[in-house]
Design a protein around this motif. Structure first.
Motif, PDB file in Angstrom:
ATOM      1  N   HIS A  77       0.840  -1.204   0.000  1.00  0.00           N
ATOM      2  CA  HIS A  77       0.000   0.000   0.000  1.00  0.00           C
ATOM      3  C   HIS A  77       0.875   1.254   0.000  1.00  0.00           C
ATOM      4  N   SER A  78       1.875   1.257   0.861  1.00  0.00           N
ATOM      5  CA  SER A  78       2.777   2.401   0.949  1.00  0.00           C
ATOM      6  C   SER A  78       3.603   2.544  -0.323  1.00  0.00           C
ATOM      7  N   LEU A  79       4.069   1.412  -0.856  1.00  0.00           N
ATOM      8  CA  LEU A  79       4.857   1.433  -2.100  1.00  0.00           C
ATOM      9  C   LEU A  79       4.046   2.030  -3.242  1.00  0.00           C
ATOM     10  N   ALA A  80       2.797   1.597  -3.382  1.00  0.00           N
ATOM     11  CA  ALA A  80       1.950   2.090  -4.469  1.00  0.00           C
ATOM     12  C   ALA A  80       1.605   3.565  -4.298  1.00  0.00           C
ATOM     13  N   ALA A  81       1.284   3.967  -3.062  1.00  0.00           N
ATOM     14  CA  ALA A  81       0.908   5.361  -2.809  1.00  0.00           C
ATOM     15  C   ALA A  81       2.070   6.305  -3.093  1.00  0.00           C
ATOM     16  N   TRP A  82       3.258   5.946  -2.594  1.00  0.00           N
ATOM     17  CA  TRP A  82       4.428   6.795  -2.853  1.00  0.00           C
ATOM     18  C   TRP A  82       4.878   6.699  -4.306  1.00  0.00           C
ATOM     19  N   GLY A  83       4.621   5.550  -4.934  1.00  0.00           N
ATOM     20  CA  GLY A  83       4.912   5.437  -6.360  1.00  0.00           C
ATOM     21  C   GLY A  83       4.055   6.394  -7.168  1.00  0.00           C
ATOM     22  N   ILE A 116      -0.749  13.505  -1.535  1.00  0.00           N
ATOM     23  CA  ILE A 116       0.158  13.451  -0.385  1.00  0.00           C
ATOM     24  C   ILE A 116      -0.627  13.192   0.903  1.00  0.00           C
ATOM     25  N   VAL A 117      -1.764  13.882   1.049  1.00  0.00           N
ATOM     26  CA  VAL A 117      -2.609  13.673   2.231  1.00  0.00           C
ATOM     27  C   VAL A 117      -3.126  12.238   2.267  1.00  0.00           C
ATOM     28  N   ILE A 118      -3.589  11.749   1.122  1.00  0.00           N
ATOM     29  CA  ILE A 118      -4.108  10.381   1.047  1.00  0.00           C
ATOM     30  C   ILE A 118      -3.018   9.368   1.383  1.00  0.00           C
ATOM     31  N   THR A 119      -1.808   9.631   0.911  1.00  0.00           N
ATOM     32  CA  THR A 119      -0.689   8.729   1.201  1.00  0.00           C
ATOM     33  C   THR A 119      -0.429   8.652   2.699  1.00  0.00           C
ATOM     34  N   GLY A 120      -0.517   9.788   3.372  1.00  0.00           N
ATOM     35  CA  GLY A 120      -0.370   9.800   4.819  1.00  0.00           C
ATOM     36  C   GLY A 120      -1.451   8.970   5.498  1.00  0.00           C
ATOM     37  N   LEU A 121      -2.678   9.086   4.995  1.00  0.00           N
ATOM     38  CA  LEU A 121      -3.785   8.313   5.549  1.00  0.00           C
ATOM     39  C   LEU A 121      -3.604   6.812   5.304  1.00  0.00           C
ATOM     40  N   VAL A 122      -3.112   6.482   4.120  1.00  0.00           N
ATOM     41  CA  VAL A 122      -2.883   5.072   3.787  1.00  0.00           C
ATOM     42  C   VAL A 122      -1.828   4.468   4.700  1.00  0.00           C
ATOM     43  N   MET A 123      -0.727   5.180   4.893  1.00  0.00           N
ATOM     44  CA  MET A 123       0.330   4.685   5.773  1.00  0.00           C
ATOM     45  C   MET A 123      -0.175   4.531   7.205  1.00  0.00           C
ATOM     46  N   SER A 124      -0.941   5.516   7.655  1.00  0.00           N
ATOM     47  CA  SER A 124      -1.485   5.461   9.012  1.00  0.00           C
ATOM     48  C   SER A 124      -2.459   4.304   9.172  1.00  0.00           C
ATOM     49  N   SER A 125      -3.242   4.025   8.126  1.00  0.00           N
ATOM     50  CA  SER A 125      -4.223   2.940   8.191  1.00  0.00           C
ATOM     51  C   SER A 125      -3.540   1.586   8.300  1.00  0.00           C
ATOM     52  N   ARG A 126      -2.416   1.420   7.602  1.00  0.00           N
ATOM     53  CA  ARG A 126      -1.694   0.144   7.685  1.00  0.00           C
ATOM     54  C   ARG A 126      -1.111  -0.065   9.080  1.00  0.00           C
ATOM     55  N   LEU A 127      -0.674   1.022   9.683  1.00  0.00           N
ATOM     56  CA  LEU A 127      -0.153   0.933  11.048  1.00  0.00           C
ATOM     57  C   LEU A 127      -1.285   0.719  12.054  1.00  0.00           C
ATOM     58  N   GLN A 128      -2.416   1.387  11.835  1.00  0.00           N
ATOM     59  CA  GLN A 128      -3.560   1.245  12.725  1.00  0.00           C
ATOM     60  C   GLN A 128      -4.073  -0.197  12.739  1.00  0.00           C
ATOM     61  N   LEU A 129      -4.083  -0.826  11.583  1.00  0.00           N
ATOM     62  CA  LEU A 129      -4.563  -2.198  11.470  1.00  0.00           C
ATOM     63  C   LEU A 129      -3.517  -3.217  11.926  1.00  0.00           C
ATOM     64  N   MET A 175       7.771   2.240   5.909  1.00  0.00           N
ATOM     65  CA  MET A 175       8.801   3.169   5.452  1.00  0.00           C
ATOM     66  C   MET A 175       9.551   2.613   4.248  1.00  0.00           C
ATOM     67  N   ILE A 176       9.943   1.344   4.324  1.00  0.00           N
ATOM     68  CA  ILE A 176      10.688   0.734   3.220  1.00  0.00           C
ATOM     69  C   ILE A 176       9.821   0.670   1.962  1.00  0.00           C
ATOM     70  N   GLY A 177       8.556   0.338   2.131  1.00  0.00           N
ATOM     71  CA  GLY A 177       7.651   0.331   0.987  1.00  0.00           C
ATOM     72  C   GLY A 177       7.561   1.692   0.331  1.00  0.00           C
ATOM     73  N   GLY A 178       7.449   2.737   1.148  1.00  0.00           N
ATOM     74  CA  GLY A 178       7.376   4.100   0.621  1.00  0.00           C
ATOM     75  C   GLY A 178       8.640   4.497  -0.128  1.00  0.00           C
ATOM     76  N   ILE A 179       9.796   4.147   0.438  1.00  0.00           N
ATOM     77  CA  ILE A 179      11.073   4.483  -0.201  1.00  0.00           C
ATOM     78  C   ILE A 179      11.206   3.777  -1.544  1.00  0.00           C
ATOM     79  N   LEU A 180      10.863   2.493  -1.582  1.00  0.00           N
ATOM     80  CA  LEU A 180      10.940   1.734  -2.833  1.00  0.00           C
ATOM     81  C   LEU A 180      10.010   2.311  -3.899  1.00  0.00           C
ATOM     82  N   GLY A 181       8.785   2.650  -3.495  1.00  0.00           N
ATOM     83  CA  GLY A 181       7.818   3.188  -4.446  1.00  0.00           C
ATOM     84  C   GLY A 181       8.240   4.533  -5.003  1.00  0.00           C
ATOM     85  N   LEU A 182       8.650   5.434  -4.113  1.00  0.00           N
ATOM     86  CA  LEU A 182       9.055   6.774  -4.542  1.00  0.00           C
ATOM     87  C   LEU A 182      10.298   6.722  -5.416  1.00  0.00           C
ATOM     88  N   ALA A 183      11.285   5.921  -5.003  1.00  0.00           N
ATOM     89  CA  ALA A 183      12.531   5.832  -5.764  1.00  0.00           C
ATOM     90  C   ALA A 183      12.292   5.243  -7.146  1.00  0.00           C
TER      91      ALA A 183
END
Length: 207
Positions: free
Chosen positions: A136-142, A167-180, A189-197
């Motif tokens: 989820h984080s990889l796709a959002a940051w991608g 950007i706001v939605i990406t923050g919500l997505v990351m927070s939702s994965r942590l909440q669950l 974090m690693i997913g986000g870095i891979l997606g953005l890079a």
């Protein structure tokens, strides 16, 4: 809170990224869909929705039905490997068929964005062989890695507010994965870095 986190996770499922990206282009950045004609763009988007979301989703459901995986949410890393490899192959095959069977060429914007989407899926599959990253984080940051650079190419600034919303939605997505509690902060974090890079490098190389 968990209910809201689940809703966000479903609404912004990684497999919907291609559909959202091309829909955004159709509304705010039509040149991103070149060489498609204006009257065929939404038909194309619906076709891509079928191939990039519905078909993989059906495959995952079938794997669950036949007992190959325990849950369609693919919580276990090892259970993710087979579906992710299938999805990566499917995305690449779709892009290849689009290139060989239609008039789309290597220099067309549409084809370039498909290549970046393919790269994100392949990276996700490869990473999953070794570590349970948050897809989820990889796709959002991608997604962000694609539309942020496009702001410099949009003369009208039409993508500015969509970029802020993303950007706001990406923050919500990351927070939702942590909440669950389906991912640790490190996995997100690693997913986000891979997606953005991956997407940012793709944009730099292809555009």
């Amino acid at each position: 809170m968990n209910f809201l986190a689940k809703v966000i996770s479903y609404l912004f499922h990684p497999l919907l990224m291609v559909t959202y990206m091309f829909s955004l282009f159709a509304l705010y950045f039509p040149v991103g869909l070149d060489p498609l004609k204006l009257d065929s763009r939404w038909t194309f988007i619906m076709i891509m929705f079928g191939f990039t979301f519905l078909l993989p989703a059906i495959n995952i459901a079938l794997l669950k039905l036949f007992g190959s995986i325990r849950s369609v949410t693919l919580v276990n890393r090892r259970e993710r490997i087979l579906p992710f490899i299938f999805i990566a192959i499917l995305y690449v095959v779709i892009t290849y068929l689009l290139y060989t069977k239609t008039g789309v060429s290597l220099g067309d914007n549409l084809f370039k964005f498909l290549i970046i989407a393919d790269a994100l899926v392949v990276i996700a599959a490869i990473a999953t062989l070794f570590y349970k990253v948050s897809i989820h984080s990889l796709a959002a940051w991608g997604f962000i890695g694609i539309i942020i650079p496009l702001n410099s190419l949009s003369e009208t600034g039409a993508l500015f507010y969509p970029s802020l919303i993303a950007i706001v939605i990406t923050g919500l997505v990351m927070s939702s994965r942590l909440q669950l509690q389906v991912h640790s902060a490190r996995e997100v974090m690693i997913g986000g870095i891979l997606g953005l890079a991956t997407s940012f490098v793709g944009m730099v190389v292809l555009f």
